[in-house]
Design a protein around this motif. Sequence first.
Motif, PDB file in Angstrom:
ATOM      1  N   PRO A   1     -60.778 -12.051  10.058  1.00 43.05           N
ATOM      2  CA  PRO A   1     -61.745 -13.069  10.446  1.00 43.05           C
ATOM      3  C   PRO A   1     -62.741 -13.319   9.334  1.00 43.05           C
ATOM      4  CG  PRO A   1     -61.429 -11.449  12.185  1.00 43.05           C
ATOM      5  CD  PRO A   1     -60.723 -10.935  10.989  1.00 43.05           C
ATOM      6  N   ALA A   2     -63.200 -14.565   9.211  1.00 43.02           N
ATOM      7  CA  ALA A   2     -64.063 -14.939   8.098  1.00 43.02           C
ATOM      8  C   ALA A   2     -65.415 -14.245   8.159  1.00 43.02           C
ATOM      9  CB  ALA A   2     -64.260 -16.455   8.093  1.00 43.02           C
ATOM     10  N   ALA A   3     -65.937 -13.961   9.350  1.00 44.92           N
ATOM     11  CA  ALA A   3     -67.267 -13.370   9.450  1.00 44.92           C
ATOM     12  C   ALA A   3     -67.260 -12.259  10.486  1.00 44.92           C
ATOM     13  CB  ALA A   3     -68.284 -14.442   9.830  1.00 44.92           C
ATOM     14  N   VAL A   4     -66.989 -11.063  10.038  1.00 46.84           N
ATOM     15  CA  VAL A   4     -67.000  -9.897  10.918  1.00 46.84           C
ATOM     16  C   VAL A   4     -67.968  -8.886  10.322  1.00 46.84           C
ATOM     17  CG1 VAL A   4     -65.649  -8.049  11.946  1.00 46.84           C
ATOM     18  CG2 VAL A   4     -64.608 -10.288  11.593  1.00 46.84           C
ATOM     19  N   ASP A   5     -69.055  -8.612  11.028  1.00 52.06           N
ATOM     20  CA  ASP A   5     -70.051  -7.652  10.552  1.00 52.06           C
ATOM     21  C   ASP A   5     -69.659  -6.261  11.025  1.00 52.06           C
ATOM     22  OD1 ASP A   5     -72.217  -6.299   9.655  1.00 52.06           O
ATOM     23  OD2 ASP A   5     -73.596  -7.023  11.203  1.00 52.06           O
ATOM     24  N   ARG A   6     -68.960  -5.519  10.161  1.00 54.52           N
ATOM     25  CA  ARG A   6     -68.485  -4.195  10.560  1.00 54.52           C
ATOM     26  C   ARG A   6     -69.515  -3.102  10.345  1.00 54.52           C
ATOM     27  NH1 ARG A   6     -62.465  -4.927   8.005  1.00 54.52           N
ATOM     28  NH2 ARG A   6     -61.645  -6.219   9.692  1.00 54.52           N
ATOM     29  N   SER A   7     -70.567  -3.416   9.613  1.00 55.81           N
ATOM     30  CA  SER A   7     -71.572  -2.388   9.356  1.00 55.81           C
ATOM     31  C   SER A   7     -72.230  -1.927  10.649  1.00 55.81           C
ATOM     32  CB  SER A   7     -72.637  -2.928   8.390  1.00 55.81           C
ATOM     33  OG  SER A   7     -73.299  -4.055   8.953  1.00 55.81           O
TER      34      SER A   7
ATOM     35  N   ALA B   1     -59.149  -4.968  18.259  1.00 53.81           N
ATOM     36  CA  ALA B   1     -59.682  -6.302  18.538  1.00 53.81           C
ATOM     37  C   ALA B   1     -61.143  -6.408  18.110  1.00 53.81           C
ATOM     38  CB  ALA B   1     -59.543  -6.615  20.026  1.00 53.81           C
ATOM     39  N   LYS B   2     -61.915  -5.360  18.382  1.00 51.34           N
ATOM     40  CA  LYS B   2     -63.321  -5.384  17.964  1.00 51.34           C
ATOM     41  C   LYS B   2     -63.439  -5.288  16.449  1.00 51.34           C
ATOM     42  CE  LYS B   2     -65.267  -3.484  22.235  1.00 51.34           C
ATOM     43  NZ  LYS B   2     -66.013  -2.369  22.866  1.00 51.34           N
ATOM     44  N   TRP B   3     -62.600  -4.461  15.840  1.00 53.85           N
ATOM     45  CA  TRP B   3     -62.638  -4.281  14.388  1.00 53.85           C
ATOM     46  C   TRP B   3     -62.283  -5.570  13.655  1.00 53.85           C
ATOM     47  CZ3 TRP B   3     -64.866  -1.035  11.342  1.00 53.85           C
ATOM     48  CH2 TRP B   3     -64.436  -0.836  10.031  1.00 53.85           C
ATOM     49  N   LEU B   4     -61.300  -6.298  14.198  1.00 58.75           N
ATOM     50  CA  LEU B   4     -60.855  -7.532  13.563  1.00 58.75           C
ATOM     51  C   LEU B   4     -61.673  -8.749  14.009  1.00 58.75           C
ATOM     52  CD1 LEU B   4     -56.996  -7.009  13.839  1.00 58.75           C
ATOM     53  CD2 LEU B   4     -58.424  -6.697  11.810  1.00 58.75           C
ATOM     54  N   GLY B   5     -62.559  -8.539  14.973  1.00 59.75           N
ATOM     55  CA  GLY B   5     -63.400  -9.648  15.417  1.00 59.75           C
ATOM     56  C   GLY B   5     -62.727 -10.587  16.379  1.00 59.75           C
ATOM     57  N   THR B   6     -61.655 -10.135  17.029  1.00 58.47           N
ATOM     58  CA  THR B   6     -60.926 -11.010  17.953  1.00 58.47           C
ATOM     59  C   THR B   6     -61.252 -10.723  19.403  1.00 58.47           C
ATOM     60  OG1 THR B   6     -59.034  -9.494  17.972  1.00 58.47           O
ATOM     61  CG2 THR B   6     -59.001 -11.278  16.354  1.00 58.47           C
ATOM     62  N   ALA B   7     -62.043  -9.670  19.664  1.00 58.60           N
ATOM     63  CA  ALA B   7     -62.413  -9.362  21.045  1.00 58.60           C
ATOM     64  C   ALA B   7     -63.460 -10.353  21.528  1.00 58.60           C
ATOM     65  CB  ALA B   7     -62.949  -7.939  21.135  1.00 58.60           C
ATOM     66  N   PRO B   8     -63.440 -10.719  22.830  1.00 60.88           N
ATOM     67  CA  PRO B   8     -64.446 -11.629  23.359  1.00 60.88           C
ATOM     68  C   PRO B   8     -65.847 -11.089  23.120  1.00 60.88           C
ATOM     69  CG  PRO B   8     -62.674 -11.303  24.938  1.00 60.88           C
ATOM     70  CD  PRO B   8     -62.452 -10.318  23.828  1.00 60.88           C
ATOM     71  N   GLY B   9     -66.717 -11.907  22.550  1.00 61.49           N
ATOM     72  CA  GLY B   9     -68.088 -11.482  22.304  1.00 61.49           C
ATOM     73  C   GLY B   9     -68.253 -10.521  21.159  1.00 61.49           C
ATOM     74  N   SER B  10     -67.208 -10.327  20.346  1.00 56.88           N
ATOM     75  CA  SER B  10     -67.299  -9.340  19.269  1.00 56.88           C
ATOM     76  C   SER B  10     -68.277  -9.765  18.186  1.00 56.88           C
ATOM     77  CB  SER B  10     -65.924  -9.123  18.638  1.00 56.88           C
ATOM     78  OG  SER B  10     -65.406 -10.327  18.119  1.00 56.88           O
ATOM     79  N   SER B  11     -68.538 -11.038  18.061  1.00 52.25           N
ATOM     80  CA  SER B  11     -69.460 -11.495  17.026  1.00 52.25           C
ATOM     81  C   SER B  11     -70.911 -11.323  17.449  1.00 52.25           C
ATOM     82  CB  SER B  11     -69.199 -12.966  16.700  1.00 52.25           C
ATOM     83  OG  SER B  11     -69.405 -13.762  17.855  1.00 52.25           O
ATOM     84  N   ARG B  12     -71.128 -10.990  18.742  1.00 52.86           N
ATOM     85  CA  ARG B  12     -72.492 -10.891  19.227  1.00 52.86           C
ATOM     86  C   ARG B  12     -72.962  -9.449  19.364  1.00 52.86           C
ATOM     87  NH1 ARG B  12     -70.117 -14.801  22.374  1.00 52.86           N
ATOM     88  NH2 ARG B  12     -69.787 -13.361  24.104  1.00 52.86           N
ATOM     89  N   GLY B  13     -72.036  -8.535  19.419  1.00 58.05           N
ATOM     90  CA  GLY B  13     -72.468  -7.147  19.567  1.00 58.05           C
ATOM     91  C   GLY B  13     -71.291  -6.259  19.864  1.00 58.05           C
ATOM     92  N   LEU B  14     -71.571  -5.025  20.240  1.00 57.53           N
ATOM     93  CA  LEU B  14     -70.502  -4.079  20.469  1.00 57.53           C
ATOM     94  C   LEU B  14     -69.682  -4.423  21.700  1.00 57.53           C
ATOM     95  CD1 LEU B  14     -72.326  -0.743  19.650  1.00 57.53           C
ATOM     96  CD2 LEU B  14     -70.629  -1.909  18.273  1.00 57.53           C
ATOM     97  N   GLY B  15     -70.245  -5.113  22.638  1.00 54.50           N
ATOM     98  CA  GLY B  15     -69.487  -5.535  23.816  1.00 54.50           C
ATOM     99  C   GLY B  15     -69.086  -4.365  24.662  1.00 54.50           C
TER     100      GLY B  15
END
Length: 296
Positions: A220-226, A282-296
């Motif tokens: 994904p273009a914008a995944v904040d893994r930090s 899914a969370k690591w790759l940013g494909t989980a629902p809401g993954s761009s907003r937080g840990l979910g």
Amino acid sequence: MTARRTIPAPRPREEAAVPDQTTPNPFEGFPQPAQAVPLRVVVADDNPVVRAGLTALLSGRADITVVAEAADGRAAWEAAQQHRPDVVLLDVRMPGVDGLSALPYLVRIAPVMMLTYSSESEIVQEALRLGAGGYLVHGEFTAGQLVTAVRDVKEGRAHFTPTAAGALVARLRRDQPPADAIAHDHAFPTSQETGPPAKTLSHLQPSVGQSSSGWTGGRPAAVDRSRFQLSAREAEIMDLIASGMTNQRIAATCFISEKTVKNHINRIFAKLHSTSRSEAAAKWLGTAPGSSRGLG
């Protein structure tokens, strides 16, 4: 009277013929087969187990020898200065002086092959910009492919594993002008003339370098893994989990036991608030629902 029997006298022993010292050697002047000089390699990686595994693998080949190991970029540069190797295998993330910082200095001494777990598109592109002769990501090559890559890099032939090749494609696409500009500069004949219709494929496809899925270089273009706060080793293992590797393959790739892999996975799942490999990926790759907003 019985006739007296005569025994013949022994023949004198013939001496072996001594070759004429003046006779020229018929093979003199012909080139003798040259002894192959082993290809000299420096291995730089902060993980001692990885270094030992690479050294054992490469030194087992008749035409390759590992002349030095290094745990960071500065030690790699010092080893290269001392041993003048034919190839340097260089990790990216190392304490002290990292691989990218040391790379511009190392390439002045010998060809450098990046050999690392770091598969981010930006890192791959930066390494190539700084002069790396190839980029191999752990888990994407066999032992035989590694040996071939080392030999080829010495001869100036670059090698890339799939992730690194994907990063190159992404870079090339980004560097291209928009498709509508290309179409304008290379206009086809109108529909009244022979040739394709005025509405060409460039009008039917998105601009070069843009992706409808928003993925770049396979991620994904914008995944904040930090925000997950994974250690470097945990991030490496999470990358391998996301690629679909089993615990057994991860253990072999990272030169660790399966029990150690399971311990890492338990900590990863806790940090990602996940209960399964698919959920964590899914969370690591940013494909989980809401993954761009937080840990979910």
